[in-house]
Design an enzyme around this catalytic site. Structure first.
Site, PDB file in Angstrom:
ATOM      1  N   LYS A 182      -6.909   2.515  -1.993  1.00 29.50           N
ATOM      2  CA  LYS A 182      -7.500   3.407  -0.995  1.00 29.50           C
ATOM      3  C   LYS A 182      -8.275   4.496  -1.716  1.00 29.50           C
ATOM      4  O   LYS A 182      -7.933   4.873  -2.840  1.00 29.50           O
ATOM      5  CB  LYS A 182      -6.390   4.000  -0.134  1.00 29.50           C
ATOM      6  CG  LYS A 182      -6.872   4.771   1.065  1.00 29.50           C
ATOM      7  CD  LYS A 182      -5.728   4.959   2.070  1.00 29.50           C
ATOM      8  CE  LYS A 182      -6.135   5.872   3.213  1.00 29.50           C
ATOM      9  NZ  LYS A 182      -5.153   5.889   4.288  1.00 29.50           N
ATOM     10  N   ASP A 208      -6.320  -4.401  10.715  1.00 29.39           N
ATOM     11  CA  ASP A 208      -5.632  -3.141  10.410  1.00 29.39           C
ATOM     12  C   ASP A 208      -6.370  -1.976  11.067  1.00 29.39           C
ATOM     13  O   ASP A 208      -7.136  -1.270  10.426  1.00 29.39           O
ATOM     14  CB  ASP A 208      -5.553  -2.944   8.882  1.00 29.39           C
ATOM     15  CG  ASP A 208      -4.745  -1.702   8.529  1.00 29.39           C
ATOM     16  OD1 ASP A 208      -4.111  -1.123   9.429  1.00 29.39           O
ATOM     17  OD2 ASP A 208      -4.767  -1.297   7.346  1.00 29.39           O
ATOM     18  N   GLU A 213      -2.974  -3.081  -2.211  1.00 32.52           N
ATOM     19  CA  GLU A 213      -4.096  -2.489  -1.471  1.00 32.52           C
ATOM     20  C   GLU A 213      -4.426  -1.083  -1.981  1.00 32.52           C
ATOM     21  O   GLU A 213      -3.576  -0.201  -2.008  1.00 32.52           O
ATOM     22  CB  GLU A 213      -3.726  -2.426   0.016  1.00 32.52           C
ATOM     23  CG  GLU A 213      -4.800  -1.792   0.903  1.00 32.52           C
ATOM     24  CD  GLU A 213      -4.355  -1.671   2.363  1.00 32.52           C
ATOM     25  OE1 GLU A 213      -3.156  -1.844   2.652  1.00 32.52           O
ATOM     26  OE2 GLU A 213      -5.218  -1.388   3.212  1.00 32.52           O
ATOM     27  N   HIS A 223      -8.074  -6.492   4.907  1.00 31.44           N
ATOM     28  CA  HIS A 223      -7.597  -5.660   6.003  1.00 31.44           C
ATOM     29  C   HIS A 223      -8.826  -5.239   6.769  1.00 31.44           C
ATOM     30  O   HIS A 223      -9.573  -4.372   6.329  1.00 31.44           O
ATOM     31  CB  HIS A 223      -6.869  -4.419   5.457  1.00 31.44           C
ATOM     32  CG  HIS A 223      -5.388  -4.574   5.444  1.00 31.44           C
ATOM     33  ND1 HIS A 223      -4.531  -3.518   5.245  1.00 31.44           N
ATOM     34  CD2 HIS A 223      -4.613  -5.674   5.635  1.00 31.44           C
ATOM     35  CE1 HIS A 223      -3.287  -3.979   5.305  1.00 31.44           C
ATOM     36  NE2 HIS A 223      -3.306  -5.267   5.529  1.00 31.44           N
ATOM     37  N   ASP A 236     -11.618   6.854   7.195  1.00 22.96           N
ATOM     38  CA  ASP A 236     -10.773   5.687   7.452  1.00 22.96           C
ATOM     39  C   ASP A 236     -10.047   5.863   8.778  1.00 22.96           C
ATOM     40  O   ASP A 236      -8.824   5.959   8.832  1.00 22.96           O
ATOM     41  CB  ASP A 236      -9.770   5.553   6.290  1.00 22.96           C
ATOM     42  CG  ASP A 236      -8.879   4.332   6.424  1.00 22.96           C
ATOM     43  OD1 ASP A 236      -9.326   3.347   7.037  1.00 22.96           O
ATOM     44  OD2 ASP A 236      -7.738   4.367   5.929  1.00 22.96           O
ATOM     45  N   ASP A 292      -9.756   3.884  11.345  1.00 27.66           N
ATOM     46  CA  ASP A 292      -9.094   2.699  11.911  1.00 27.66           C
ATOM     47  C   ASP A 292      -9.406   2.483  13.391  1.00 27.66           C
ATOM     48  O   ASP A 292      -8.504   2.242  14.194  1.00 27.66           O
ATOM     49  CB  ASP A 292      -7.576   2.772  11.671  1.00 27.66           C
ATOM     50  CG  ASP A 292      -7.216   2.634  10.202  1.00 27.66           C
ATOM     51  OD1 ASP A 292      -7.572   1.610   9.603  1.00 27.66           O
ATOM     52  OD2 ASP A 292      -6.607   3.572   9.638  1.00 27.66           O
ATOM     53  N   HIS A 305     -11.310   1.700   3.309  1.00 30.32           N
ATOM     54  CA  HIS A 305     -10.778   2.360   2.120  1.00 30.32           C
ATOM     55  C   HIS A 305     -11.784   2.603   1.004  1.00 30.32           C
ATOM     56  O   HIS A 305     -11.418   2.711  -0.168  1.00 30.32           O
ATOM     57  CB  HIS A 305      -9.590   1.557   1.575  1.00 30.32           C
ATOM     58  CG  HIS A 305      -8.374   1.691   2.434  1.00 30.32           C
ATOM     59  ND1 HIS A 305      -7.122   1.327   2.030  1.00 30.32           N
ATOM     60  CD2 HIS A 305      -8.228   2.184   3.696  1.00 30.32           C
ATOM     61  CE1 HIS A 305      -6.250   1.571   2.992  1.00 30.32           C
ATOM     62  NE2 HIS A 305      -6.903   2.083   4.013  1.00 30.32           N
ATOM     63  N   TRP A 333       0.867  -1.169   0.000  1.00 34.28           N
ATOM     64  CA  TRP A 333       0.000   0.000   0.000  1.00 34.28           C
ATOM     65  C   TRP A 333       0.910   1.227   0.000  1.00 34.28           C
ATOM     66  O   TRP A 333       1.858   1.306   0.778  1.00 34.28           O
ATOM     67  CB  TRP A 333      -0.909   0.039   1.229  1.00 34.28           C
ATOM     68  CG  TRP A 333      -1.562   1.381   1.361  1.00 34.28           C
ATOM     69  CD1 TRP A 333      -2.623   1.851   0.635  1.00 34.28           C
ATOM     70  CD2 TRP A 333      -1.151   2.459   2.230  1.00 34.28           C
ATOM     71  NE1 TRP A 333      -2.894   3.147   0.999  1.00 34.28           N
ATOM     72  CE2 TRP A 333      -2.013   3.552   1.967  1.00 34.28           C
ATOM     73  CE3 TRP A 333      -0.149   2.610   3.188  1.00 34.28           C
ATOM     74  CZ2 TRP A 333      -1.898   4.773   2.636  1.00 34.28           C
ATOM     75  CZ3 TRP A 333      -0.035   3.822   3.850  1.00 34.28           C
ATOM     76  CH2 TRP A 333      -0.911   4.885   3.568  1.00 34.28           C
TER      77      TRP A 333
END
Ligand code: RNT
Ligand code: ZN
Length: 419
Positions: A228, A326, A226, A286, A294, A296, A262, A185
């Site tokens: 996004k 993640d 990955e 993830h 995003d 997380d 994402h 990523w």
């Protein structure tokens, strides 16, 4: 028979009336590897000699005491977390979570020597390791670009980082007897509307080609890419977008990585799994939780997680899906974050494995969508919690609240004493 066993027996009876074998579900769950993301423990800071803020459009908020300051502390913390998590575990590293730095060796030249402590630890624990190059938090991330940067020297640095992390991953794979997933990523993108979207994308594609030119046996290493939607400060254009990487993965037979944070907030990665599996046959997930963006957050046992787990688990291709967590929350105890989140992933998988989907499919195949609705709603009150509690007890682990006792003891004795 204690209460947990009695409850489990009753649950088994109810599930078997629905055509589901709860004992088998537990056995399956036990063997599903979850790759625990090491970076929850160090707030994605890494362990290089220099201190840079987290860049690349990600953010860790909070300053709860006890962040791991080196790889040894991180492993010690992971040891505590992993003892409180049932089932099969792997650990995933970011490319700057080195075990040690060597004089004059920057990210473009890391070798397994920089990760030797991790390798020894993983061998001892008998776990697999995964890894991801870190294309951020480094002065060579320039104007928000790495692999797509116009300057060939800067690109070269990042290409070499990608190559070196792949070799380290392959070493993990070889030594640990299970292929390492190496996930790519890169944060590359623009805050404001760029005049040229094509050229950087072409450069990203070429850089990736150069990185992957070195053939590594998939026995040792499996590459993933990955995408996004956007990052903080990278709102207008992300070079490695979903379309970019879907095409890249399909064309080059790489694993596509779907991160649940994402995409547009109403877009779920759950629906994407079958779309890819019907054609290519492998995915890296993830699993994260975005709150409005995003962000997380620690994953919860919510509808989103349940639908991801269901889509991963029910069609018989679970072994083709790699699950990596993640998320990173620095506002709560980081070990609690690992344990609660990983257990939630496992609970979601257990629920999926226990769902009598065959019965709902039966109605669907008869075009009886009303009965299908009734079946899908009936599922929700089945006693999966009794099965989960039994599973934890059988593994000698505390329940979903009691694990905090151990976390708090460790916090007092170790984490709060860190500077
Ligand atoms: C970033 C990606 C990436 C993360 C790193 C730590 O948005 O999700 O996969 O692992 O930020
Ligand atoms: Zn991710």
């Amino acid at each position: 028979m204690n209460r947990t066993e009695k409850s489990f027996e009753l649950a088994c009876e109810i599930y078997s009336e629905h055509g589901v074998d709860a004992v088998k579900a537990i056995e399956t769950l036990k063997n599903i590897p979850i790759s625990i993301h090491a970076w929850q423990g160090d707030d994605v800071v890494g362990f290089e000699n220099f201190e840079t803020a987290l860049t690349g459009g990600c953010q860790v908020t909070g300053n709860y005491p006890g962040r791991a300051r080196n790889s040894e502390e991180l492993r010690q913390d992971l040891d505590v977390a992993m003892k409180l998590i049932p089932g099969t575990k792997r650990v995933c590293l970011q490319g700057h979570e080195v075990d040690c730095m060597l004089p004059g060796v920057d990210r473009d030249a890391f070798t397994i020597e920089n990760f030797s402590g991790w390798l020894g630890w993983a061998k001892e624990k008998k776990i697999g390791m995964d890894i991801a190059p870190a294309f951020y938090s480094h002065p060579k991330l320039d104007h928000g670009l790495t692999l797509s940067h116009p300057d060939p020297e800067i690109r070269k640095f990042w290409i070499n980082h990608g190559k070196s992390i792949r070799r380290i991953g392959a070493e993990f794979g070889k030594e640990l007897g299970t292929p390492a997933v190496c996930n790519f990523w890169a944060p590359d993108g623009f805050k404001d509307i760029p005049a040229d979207r094509f050229t950087p994308r072409k450069r990203l594609s070429d850089s990736l080609d150069e990185i992957f030119a070195e053939k590594i046996d998939e026995k040792y290493l499996i590459d993933a890419v990955e995408s996004k939607l956007f990052g903080i400060g990278v709102e207008s254009c992300t070079i490695g977008s979903n379309d970019f990487y879907l095409m890249y993965a399909a064309r080059n037979n790489k694993m596509i990585c779907f991160d649940s944070g994402h995409f547009h907030p109403t877009e779920s990665i759950a629906d994407k799994i079958s779309a890819v599996m019907a054609q290519q046959g492998r995915i890296l997930l993830h699993v994260s939780r975005g709150v409005r963006w995003d962000s997380d957050h620690v994953i919860l046992l919510n509808d989103e997680l349940l639908s991801i787990a269901r889509e991963a688990a029910v069609y018989g291709y679970l072994d083709k899906i790699s699950i990596c967590l993640d998320y990173f929350d620095a506002r709560i105890n980081r070990i609690a974050a690992w344990v609660a989140g990983t257990r939630n992933m496992q609970k979601a998988l257990l629920i999926a494995l226990l769902e009598p989907m065959a019965l709902a499919c039966e109605e669907e195949n008869k075009w009886n969508f009303s009965a299908r609705l009734a079946r899908l709603e009936e599922i929700k009150t089945l006693p999966w919690g009794l099965v989960w509690n039994y599973y934890c007890e059988q593994q000698g682990l505390p329940d979903d609240y009691s694990f905090m006792r151990e976390v708090e003891t460790y916090e007092q004795n170790v984490l709060f004493k860190r500077g």
